[in-house]
Design an enzyme around this catalytic site. Structure first.
Site, mmCIF file in Angstrom:
data_model
loop_
_atom_site.group_PDB
_atom_site.id
_atom_site.type_symbol
_atom_site.label_atom_id
_atom_site.label_comp_id
_atom_site.label_asym_id
_atom_site.label_seq_id
_atom_site.Cartn_x
_atom_site.Cartn_y
_atom_site.Cartn_z
ATOM 1 N N HIS A 1 -5.169 0.847 -2.432
ATOM 2 C CA HIS A 1 -4.262 -0.376 -2.176
ATOM 3 C C HIS A 1 -3.177 -0.306 -1.169
ATOM 4 C CE1 HIS A 1 -2.560 -4.148 -2.969
ATOM 5 N NE2 HIS A 1 -1.299 -3.376 -3.226
ATOM 6 N N TRP B 1 -17.802 0.430 1.048
ATOM 7 C CA TRP B 1 -16.481 1.317 1.544
ATOM 8 C C TRP B 1 -15.699 2.031 0.448
ATOM 9 C CZ3 TRP B 1 -11.057 0.551 2.024
ATOM 10 C CH2 TRP B 1 -10.383 -0.438 1.148
ATOM 11 N N LYS C 1 9.263 -12.686 3.283
ATOM 12 C CA LYS C 1 8.970 -12.615 4.517
ATOM 13 C C LYS C 1 8.473 -13.778 5.190
ATOM 14 C CE LYS C 1 7.680 -8.820 6.473
ATOM 15 N NZ LYS C 1 8.865 -8.092 6.726
ATOM 16 N N THR D 1 6.702 -10.519 -0.325
ATOM 17 C CA THR D 1 5.984 -11.128 0.386
ATOM 18 C C THR D 1 6.429 -12.546 0.689
ATOM 19 O OG1 THR D 1 4.120 -9.950 -0.490
ATOM 20 C CG2 THR D 1 3.531 -11.432 1.233
ATOM 21 N N HIS E 1 -20.052 -2.072 7.556
ATOM 22 C CA HIS E 1 -19.323 -2.996 7.977
ATOM 23 C C HIS E 1 -17.827 -2.994 7.465
ATOM 24 C CE1 HIS E 1 -17.677 -6.879 8.636
ATOM 25 N NE2 HIS E 1 -17.305 -7.101 7.493
ATOM 26 N N HIS F 1 -4.912 -2.894 -10.236
ATOM 27 C CA HIS F 1 -5.370 -4.491 -10.092
ATOM 28 C C HIS F 1 -7.027 -4.240 -9.720
ATOM 29 C CE1 HIS F 1 -3.236 -4.943 -6.192
ATOM 30 N NE2 HIS F 1 -4.188 -4.557 -5.872
ATOM 31 N N HIS F 2 -7.247 -3.201 -8.945
ATOM 32 C CA HIS F 2 -8.767 -3.434 -8.283
ATOM 33 C C HIS F 2 -9.729 -2.670 -9.482
ATOM 34 C CE1 HIS F 2 -7.641 -4.166 -4.383
ATOM 35 N NE2 HIS F 2 -6.666 -3.219 -4.454
ATOM 36 N N SER G 1 -7.134 12.612 10.575
ATOM 37 C CA SER G 1 -6.602 12.151 11.901
ATOM 38 C C SER G 1 -5.371 11.269 11.354
ATOM 39 C CB SER G 1 -7.759 11.177 12.161
ATOM 40 O OG SER G 1 -7.010 10.078 13.070
ATOM 41 N N SER G 2 -5.397 10.568 10.236
ATOM 42 C CA SER G 2 -4.565 9.713 9.795
ATOM 43 C C SER G 2 -3.151 10.598 9.336
ATOM 44 C CB SER G 2 -4.871 8.791 8.275
ATOM 45 O OG SER G 2 -5.610 8.134 8.814
ATOM 46 N N ARG H 1 -20.721 -10.631 -4.962
ATOM 47 C CA ARG H 1 -20.576 -9.918 -3.591
ATOM 48 C C ARG H 1 -21.655 -8.595 -3.743
ATOM 49 N NH1 ARG H 1 -15.310 -6.257 -3.805
ATOM 50 N NH2 ARG H 1 -15.578 -5.735 -1.515
ATOM 51 N N SER I 1 6.603 -10.519 13.524
ATOM 52 C CA SER I 1 8.186 -10.849 13.424
ATOM 53 C C SER I 1 8.475 -10.869 14.740
ATOM 54 C CB SER I 1 8.803 -9.757 12.758
ATOM 55 O OG SER I 1 8.423 -9.692 11.318
ATOM 56 N N TYR J 1 -2.178 -2.306 2.303
ATOM 57 C CA TYR J 1 -0.888 -2.651 3.009
ATOM 58 C C TYR J 1 -0.584 -1.799 4.546
ATOM 59 C CZ TYR J 1 0.134 -5.774 -0.595
ATOM 60 O OH TYR J 1 0.145 -6.768 -1.446
ATOM 61 N N ASP K 1 8.191 10.114 24.556
ATOM 62 C CA ASP K 1 6.933 10.152 24.077
ATOM 63 C C ASP K 1 6.969 10.484 22.827
ATOM 64 O OD1 ASP K 1 4.206 10.617 23.814
ATOM 65 O OD2 ASP K 1 4.097 11.732 25.803
ATOM 66 N N GLU L 1 -3.685 1.258 1.419
ATOM 67 C CA GLU L 1 -4.309 1.228 2.529
ATOM 68 C C GLU L 1 -4.411 -0.452 2.863
ATOM 69 O OE1 GLU L 1 -5.489 2.987 4.968
ATOM 70 O OE2 GLU L 1 -6.794 1.260 5.958
HETATM 71 C C1 HEM Z 1 -0.198 -11.240 -2.226
HETATM 72 C C2 HEM Z 1 -0.594 -10.027 -2.272
HETATM 73 C C3 HEM Z 1 -1.921 -9.561 -2.930
HETATM 74 C C4 HEM Z 1 -2.166 -9.538 -4.217
HETATM 75 C C5 HEM Z 1 -1.839 -10.196 -5.378
HETATM 76 C C6 HEM Z 1 -3.650 -8.936 -4.002
HETATM 77 C C7 HEM Z 1 -4.532 -8.619 -5.248
HETATM 78 C C8 HEM Z 1 -5.650 -8.399 -5.282
HETATM 79 C C9 HEM Z 1 -6.504 -8.072 -6.204
HETATM 80 C C10 HEM Z 1 -6.068 -8.211 -7.483
HETATM 81 C C11 HEM Z 1 -7.716 -7.739 -5.812
HETATM 82 C C12 HEM Z 1 -8.857 -7.203 -6.724
HETATM 83 C C13 HEM Z 1 -9.809 -8.102 -7.003
HETATM 84 C C14 HEM Z 1 -11.167 -7.797 -7.658
HETATM 85 O O1 HEM Z 1 -11.691 -6.949 -7.020
HETATM 86 O O2 HEM Z 1 -11.244 -8.258 -8.763
HETATM 87 C C15 HEM Z 1 -7.728 -7.513 -4.493
HETATM 88 C C16 HEM Z 1 -8.722 -7.127 -3.712
HETATM 89 C C17 HEM Z 1 -8.506 -6.920 -2.309
HETATM 90 N N1 HEM Z 1 -7.568 -7.427 -1.672
HETATM 91 FE FE1 HEM Z 1 -5.763 -7.853 -2.268
HETATM 92 N N2 HEM Z 1 -4.011 -8.854 -2.800
HETATM 93 C C18 HEM Z 1 -2.873 -8.959 -2.051
HETATM 94 C C19 HEM Z 1 -2.674 -9.014 -0.662
HETATM 95 C C20 HEM Z 1 -3.596 -8.361 0.003
HETATM 96 C C21 HEM Z 1 -3.635 -7.831 1.424
HETATM 97 C C22 HEM Z 1 -2.355 -8.052 2.424
HETATM 98 C C23 HEM Z 1 -4.647 -7.124 1.911
HETATM 99 C C24 HEM Z 1 -5.113 -6.607 3.257
HETATM 100 C C25 HEM Z 1 -4.754 -6.725 4.390
HETATM 101 C C26 HEM Z 1 -5.492 -7.150 0.680
HETATM 102 C C27 HEM Z 1 -6.939 -6.498 0.815
HETATM 103 C C28 HEM Z 1 -7.858 -6.639 -0.277
HETATM 104 C C29 HEM Z 1 -9.034 -6.006 -0.267
HETATM 105 C C30 HEM Z 1 -9.826 -5.610 0.918
HETATM 106 C C31 HEM Z 1 -9.765 -6.306 -1.515
HETATM 107 C C32 HEM Z 1 -10.854 -5.983 -1.879
HETATM 108 C C33 HEM Z 1 -11.267 -4.585 -2.191
HETATM 109 C C34 HEM Z 1 -12.558 -4.315 -2.607
HETATM 110 O O3 HEM Z 1 -12.869 -4.318 -3.662
HETATM 111 O O4 HEM Z 1 -13.407 -3.731 -1.730
HETATM 112 N N3 HEM Z 1 -4.916 -7.967 -0.467
HETATM 113 N N4 HEM Z 1 -6.568 -8.151 -4.235
HETATM 114 CU CU LIG Z 2 -5.013 -3.962 -4.111
#
Ligand code: HEM
Ligand SMILES: [Cu+2]
Lengths: 392, 776
Positions: free
Chosen positions: B461, B348, B539, B536, B284, B510-511, B377-378, B658, B476, B465, B313, B463
């Site tokens: 991370h 993932w 914006k 952010t 998923h 932070h992850h 590809s990317s 999770r 926008s 973004y 193009d 990614e």
């Molecule tokens: C305000 C901005 C953001 C902050 C401060 C933030 C912060 C965080 C933090 C600290 C985690 C880790 C949490 C943990 O695993 O304990 C997390 C996880 C995640 N964030 Fe964000 N995030 C932000 C915006 C975004 C955006 C814009 C996206 C994607 C479009 C995103 C996608 C994800 C994803 C996919 C995870 C989970 C990753 C995983 O463990 O599989 N975040 N975020």
């Molecule tokens: Cu992150």
């Protein structure tokens, strides 16, 4: 969105710049000019198999991408089925019956590549769009692309160096443990089979090398040393090829022959590089006074968990060490570099052939330049890899 | 209108059946009136009670089970008050049995299942031993926790009763045979899958072709048409291919998600085995991020960027086609394991050392290889877009005159391009670990799993973004057009995006706050992560200011953008909880994280993409989409979306983890089985599942809308919404090449400043301006 220019001024600028934008007209070298007018430029779809009529701009259709993509799928599928790590994670199980898939995949990739080249063979420098805007004003777009590609390559090798630095700095050196009489620096005893770091240079340039018949460096360093020079010289021959291609004082035939020879020399040097690399890894040599076993014979392998490490200056004392991590970083980092050389060889084969067919001329020399940029980069990486892995 | 009613009826029917479905799950009656001796333990366990568990014939449990075989267990206890003679005894004993895997089947009326756990019934309360059937899972060891209660029979639970607990284990069958057999039939499966998928695609493609011109349908007409699609390097055609592939995988990922939700809808469910569950959440995540979101973004980037900057193009059309075809080709490898039941099961994120370990499925190797192709590809796409945007803007367009969508694609591609090689190298190392047995992540050879985490999140991370920034661009564009004015603070928008792109490289730790990374690094990452909120926020306020100064037209794409503002902001706020280290230690790997990233990924990226679909569909196809169906889609999806993800915050705070196959709830408030959750968790999960289905099905409204309007929609004018970037200059759909003469960017204020104000407003703001129709 605002600009302080007047509309009139803008139109003027555009008219000036448009001259260099898009299709740049140059006299073709051996003109077989057809009579398609400019108005046909983009209505043309061309042949997906090639050869392509570059008078009409870049190919609008190509079978190469789809063939190569699925070829890679088959190749990787075959590879992952043929080689499978065993349950103890210390060796690979070889499933020979999948090997044909690997070969089929490779063949499909090559055939896709041939389609790509077939379309490119007719490229004669007519179609060479230039960059319109800052910061690359008036630079060939393909050149911009090449530099951007190298940005990514830089990250590739940075990541490999990250791996190397992490493990090199974070793993205790076997020599230090041996000096300490099989004790870690924190006082704990070393038990046989523990992981510690034996650098590749120990086998290549260090105390392990059997003989120092050459005054300056040990025999095992010979392939690496020759390789370094081979790559540097090959960078030079590429430049010569480019210079020759730009010469207008030679007639086309002679120039083409010279370009072919220079590119051929580059090709041979690059092949020499890979061959010596394989000798150093797997074969070793014993020629006259020069004798050096391969790294494989020395036991420097990704699966060796019990290397008999005698180190320097310890008489009969030794420890049995797990050097898999060191070997893995060495082979993969230098192997990735080798893969880049291999990629260069594939490109050179095509270019040498094209030069042989008389495809390069002062109006169509830039392809050699772009290849040269790549090749210099590969050379530069080696200049970093060599001291980091072979000497240090 | 007729169609609307039909669709509504079908939706209602499906929703109703879905709501009923959970109640069909086995849950034999009598929960309330059971004298459940087992849940009334008092005090600490007693040593005089000893639980036992054997096979039905009395022999000990085997150390390994045979997958799929059914065993009969006999279990109970000896000792304690239950075995004493007590006059007028009412009960004898009770029990509770939890199996971590496999399926328990009731044999008689002395036992029953409550919330996925086996316990006794009123009848069974008079016994000291019971029996049950257990069907072994396909892999993984099985743990049993048996709690028994030896009662004194005075009908007052608690006093005088003695209890005890024991664990029993049955190991998984040895891994060797499994590995070889499963990879052996993988090949058949791979090729049948390729064949099947190609066949299905071919049939649907042939149908599309047939619909276009039913009369002249013949192979000789079809062959060139299809080979045109397979070989095209035109940015619009490749864009459409990306788009179709992305939408296809969006549906695949959605179906996988719904199956995950069915599994979680009730506690102790076994709709999916643990093993399948691991594969499903892995696929998923992978499918949604790499095969759905990114290709959809690439589809729009391919279509719109050259049009917006006035280029004929992309810079390297053939490389562009190559970048596309690596996607479907790689997806085969990513998914191939799952058909033989041995798909990637490592998440993932592919955390180490499990990914390089034997216990993860053989499919993991193929997954790594497939990911590697997507990396390639990317990279190719990156070269293309960066070069195009740097070098091929129409000569009158400077950097600070680029439309925001193009800017967003530029920033996002830059982030991706610079970060993805690290991921690629990590993948190669892991792939070689799994094939030729290198030792990069092999802990016994000194390998460091954290190295993978660093390589992965250095890419991972940026990614996230990469997938959100293009949505910023889309919103926008849409909000400016819909507000009938230019965007507020264009320059600050650009700097904010670039700032986010830059900062995204130094926050990735932070992850890994809970991973044992260096403490000083955790602190740095905490600060940088919190700093992301600044650009952010800029914006978001700019968007609000744009609407504040404009006059909003509520089109479907406007609604999605407004929805985006709400949900993305909520997701950003939940994101701000994590960088606080102490907080993250509590929240990490809980459903709170799941809620967060779905708020930003679905509420952000996907809503943005929906807005883009409604916004640019007329440009891409020349047909207007139905606004009423669009509104219906938005309302259903927005509401069910929040119903789907909002409760996950609560679940996470309650401790629901999770990536776990299932969860157990406490039988009542006195229950103290470790790891069980409060009973309300079960109802929230059913609620979430229902909403998930509604949300998933609502997507079909959009697909229907797209297909129907493609066949018989109203013809679209060149500029249906009153947008003023270059893509609205050309006809809908644009010709090939898109521009005969490169367009010129001029200053609107200078051009129209001298005209009467109404004219200027009219020209820019009225959607169906006859002037614009005329351009068509
Ligand atoms: C305000 C901005 C953001 C902050 C401060 C933030 C912060 C965080 C933090 C600290 C985690 C880790 C949490 C943990 O695993 O304990 C997390 C996880 C995640 N964030 Fe964000 N995030 C932000 C915006 C975004 C955006 C814009 C996206 C994607 C479009 C995103 C996608 C994800 C994803 C996919 C995870 C989970 C990753 C995983 O463990 O599989 N975040 N975020
Ligand atoms: Cu992150």
């Amino acid at each position: 969105m605002s600009t302080s220019l007047t509309e009139e001024r803008i139109r003027q600028i555009i008219n000036e710049e448009m001259k260099d934008y898009g299709v740049r007209k140059r006299a073709p070298p051996s003109a077989s000019d057809d009579d398609h007018g400019d108005d046909h430029h983009y209505g043309h779809h061309g042949n997906g198999w090639g050869p392509h009529d570059w008078e009409h701009g870049a190919p609008h259709n190509s079978w190469a991408p789809i063939i190569m993509s699925f070829g890679i799928t088959i190749f990787l599928f075959g590879f992952a089925s043929t080689f499978v790590m065993n349950d103890d994670l210390n060796d690979t199980v070889f499933n020979g019956n999948y090997l044909p898939i690997v070969l089929v995949g490779f063949a499909v990739i090559i055939s896709g590549l041939l389609v790509w080249w077939r379309q490119d063979m007719s490229f004669d420098g007519h179609f060479e769009p230039k960059s319109a805007g800052a910061p690359f004003q008036n630079i060939d777009i393909r050149k911009v692309g090449m530099w951007i590609f190298l940005m990514s390559e830089m990250m590739v090798f940075s990541s490999l160096f990250t791996t190397y630095i992490r493990y090199r700095m974070g793993t205790e050196s076997c020599q230090a443990i041996l000096d300490n009489h099989a004790t870690y620096s924190n006082g704990l005893p070393f038990s046989p089979g523990d992981a510690c770091w034996v650098p590749a240079s120990y086998f290549i340039a260090g105390s392990h090398s059997e003989s120092w018949t050459l005054v300056l460096f040990p025999d095992t360093l010979v392939p690496g040393a020759i390789n370094t020079f081979a790559l540097i010289v090959s960078s030079f021959t590429v430049v010569l090829a480019l210079k020759t291609a730009n010469r207008t004082d030679l007639d086309h035939e002679e120039r083409s022959r010279k370009i072919r020879n220079y590119l051929g020399a580059t090709l041979i040097l690059a092949t020499l590089f890979l061959v010596l690399k394989l000798i150093e890894w797997f074969v070793g040599f014993n020629i006259g006074p020069f004798y050096a076993p391969s790294l494989l014979d020395d036991g420097y392998t990704i699966h060796n968990e019990m290397y008999h490490f005698a180190g320097a200056g310890h008489g009969g004392e030794y420890i049995d060490v797990n050097l898999r991590l060191s070997a893995a970083t060495f082979y993969v980092a230098t192997g990735t570099h080798g893969a880049h050389v291999f990629g260069g060889i594939i490109g050179l084969v095509y270019m040498t052939y094209k030069a042989h067919k008389g495809g390069y001329s002062p109006t169509n020399a830039v392809s050699i330049e772009y290849f040269g940029i790549y090749w210099h980069f590969v050379d530069l990486v080696w200049v970093l890899v060599f001291p980091a892995f072979y000497l240090y | 209108m007729k169609v609307n009613v039909k669709i509504l009826a079908i939706t209602a029917l499906l929703v109703a059946s879905l709501m009923l479905a959970p109640s069909l799950q086995a849950r034999s009656g009598g929960i309330n009136n059971v004298d459940s001796g087992c849940t009334c333990h008092s005090g600490s366990p007693s040593s005089d009670v000893s639980p036992f568990m054997t096979l039905g014939n009395g022999s000990a449990l085997p150390s390994e089970y045979n997958p799929g075989e059914t065993y009969t267990f006999s279990f109970g206890f000896t000792g304690g008050p239950g075995s004493e003679f007590i006059a007028e005894r009412q009960n004898t004993g009770g029990f509770n049995l939890v199996a971590t895997s496999g399926t328990l089947t009731i044999l008689d009326d002395s036992t029953q299942m409550i919330a996925g756990q086996l316990t006794h019934t009123t009848t069974g309360n008079d016994q000291m031993n019971w029996s049950v059937d257990w069907t072994a899972p396909s892999s993984g060891s099985a743990n049993f926790q048996l709690t028994v209660n030896s009662v004194d029979g005075d009908a007052s639970p608690g006093d005088g009763d003695h209890w005890a607990q024991s664990q029993f284990v049955m190991g998984a069958p040895g891994g060797v045979g499994e590995t070889t057999t499963s990879s052996a039939d993988g090949i058949t499966v791979l090729f049948s899958a390729i064949l099947l998928v190609s066949l299905m695609l071919l049939i649907s493609v042939a149908y599309v072709f047939y619909r276009a011109n039913p009369e002249s349908f013949s192979w000789s007409a079809f062959a060139p048409w299809i080979s045109e699609w397979l070989t095209s390097t035109d940015h619009k055609k490749v864009g459409t291919l990306y788009f179709v592939a992305g939408l296809f995988y969006f549906l695949v990922g959605g179906v996988i998600a719904l199956m995950i939700r069915i599994q979680l809808s009730v506690p102790g469910n076994d709709f999916l085995t643990q093993d399948q569950y691991n594969q499903f959440f892995t696929l998923h995540g992978t499918v949604m991020i790499f095969l759905a979101a990114m290709p959809l973004i690439n589809g729009f980037a391919n279509w719109i960027v050259p049009l917006q900057i006035g280029a004929r193009d992309l810079a390297f059309p053939r490389i562009n086609a190559m970048a596309f075809w690596l996607n479907p080709a790689g997806s085969i490898l990513i998914l191939c394991g799952v058909f033989s039941g041995t798909g990637a099961d490592v998440g993932w994120t592919g955390y180490q050392p499990i990914t390089s370990w034997v216990s993860s499925h053989p499919g993991t190797t193929f997954w790594l290889a497939g990911q590697l192709m997507l990396v390639a590809s990317s990279t190719l796409a990156g070269i293309n877009f960066i070069t195009t945007i740097c070098a091929m803007r129409t000569p009158s367009m400077g950097w600070m005159q680029m439309p925001l969508f193009t800017w967003s694609v530029f920033v996002s591609v830059m982030c991706l391009f610079i970060s993805i090689p690290a991921f690629g190298i990590g993948l190669i190392e892991a792939f070689l670990d799994r094939t030729i047995a290198t030792a990069f992540f092999n802990t016994s050879a000194g390998g460091d799993p954290l190295l993978w985490s660093h390589l992965f999140w250095y890419f991972g991370h940026p990614e996230v973004y990469v997938v959100i920034i293009p949505a910023f661009g889309i919103v926008s564009e849409v909000l400016a057009t819909s507000s009938r004015r230019s965007i507020f603070g264009y320059k600050s928008m650009v700097y904010a995006m670039a700032g986010i792109g830059f900062v995204s490289f130094i926050v990735y730790g932070h992850h890994m706050l809970t991973s044992g990374m260096a403490p000083w690094l955790r602190f740095v990452m905490m600060l940088t992560t919190m700093a992301v909120a600044v650009p952010t926020g800029i914006k978001i306020f700019n968007w609000l200011a744009t609407m504040h100064g404009g006059s909003l037209v509520y089109r479907t794409h406007t609604l999605w953008s407004l929805g985006f503002l709400v949900t993305f902001t909520l997701g950003g706020i939940s994101g701000m909880f994590f960088p606080s280290i102490a907080m993250d230690i509590h929240l990490h790997e809980t459903y709170f994280v799941v809620a967060h990233f779905h708020y930003v990924l679905v509420g952000g990226t996907v809503f943005g993409l929906f807005a883009a679909i409604y916004y640019w569909y007329p440009k891409m196809t020349g047909k207007m989409m139905d606004e009423r169906l669009g509104l219906l889609h938005f309302l259903i999806a927005f509401i069910s979306y929040n119903g789907l993800f909002w409760p996950m915050h609560k679940l996470g705070l309650m401790g629901m983890t999770r990536r776990h196959h299932t969860y157990f709830i406490q039988a009542n408030e006195y229950s103290d089985v470790v790891g069980t959750l409060p009973p309300e968790v079960a109802s929230w999960n059913s609620f979430i599942t229902i909403n998930a289905f509604i949300f998933g099905l609502s997507t079909l409204i959009m697909v229907t809308n797209m297909v129907m309007t493609l066949v018989k929609g109203k013809k679209a004018p060149a500029d249906p919404w009153g947008g003023w970037s270059f893509e609205w200059l050309v006809s809908s759909p644009p010709p090939t090449p898109s521009f005969d003469d490169l367009p010129t960017l001029i200053d609107v204020n200078e051009e129209h400043g001298s005209e009467k104000k109404e004219n200027w407003l009219t020209r820019l703001m009225v959607p169906n301006d006859p002037d614009e129709e005329g351009m068509n």
